[in-house]
Design a protein around this motif. Sequence first.
Motif: not given
Length: 342
Positions: A96-101
């Motif tokens: 989810s953090g990577v997708l956010f970025i």
Amino acid sequence: MKKNKSKFIQNIIDIIPGFLVSLIVALISMFIATFIPKLGAASIAIFLGMFVGNVFLNQKVFQKGYKFSETDLLSYSIVLLGATLSISTISEIGFSGVLFIVLQMAITVIGALFIGKKLGFSDNFRYMMASGNAVCGSSAIAATAPVIGANDKEKGISITIVNVTGIVLMFLLPLISQILYNNETTQTSAMIGGILQSVGQVVASGAMVNEHVKDLSTIFKIVRIIFLVVVVFGLGHLKHKSNKEILEEEVEEIEKGKIKIPWYVIGFFITCALFSAHIISDDISVMCKEISNKFEIIALAAIGLRVNVKDLIKQGKAVSLYGLFIGLIQILTAILLIAVLL
């Protein structure tokens, strides 16, 4: 042979005056930063350089050294930066953090290109503003500039505006995070690490909140930097596709996906891979980080020394609006994505 040797020696002699001025400005900036750590040596260097360069050190004798310090040292800084980043770092913020970025970067790039076009800026300037704000400020702009054929004036102004925007946001984002998230670690770190332009600004802004936010926001930032090559490649592809004066053989190369990118972008990717494979040790990585940071500060001092304030004032209102609108897009996008993903 003797002619080449004498030319090489003459080049070094020509570089020395401007390099020494850049080095001195960088050293003074690092010293001042010990008293104002929240501002950071990188930000101080560019503004001190602008002051010194525009007031009394803009003579021709310094220009070659300024250009060397800006172009070559920043190139080496980018390569060394790769040796501090591991692909495994991505796992620390999760999918989810990577997708956010990825989404944050994509919307920043699209927004910067769209707004820049509406404000009437050139393609080169828009592409550098997009990469600088989406990825890692000065380093991203330095990597993008030669790929799109940008000139020094466009590069200098875009780096200055990106740094000015970053400094304002550096102080603003902790306040926004306090109001919206009560400084909750993940959300605050995503806000700071997903928006701010330079690593130094991220560290400084995160430190204003607490140590945990500083560390996690730095990881968010590092993940952005890992995508540097992708962004540079993409913007280079866009630029070349829109260039109607390209030779037929260049068009064929673009269609095959063979876009030439600078050696230091490739070097960045290689050193990142080597560090990820543990071929570059942690001790060497720490050393690379220190050298990279010092090179970047000297390069930023040189960039400041080469920025013509008169040119900046001419662009003034429109450029300021451009930076403001990009900052607003980044903040609003981050708030929305954090609500949905984190």
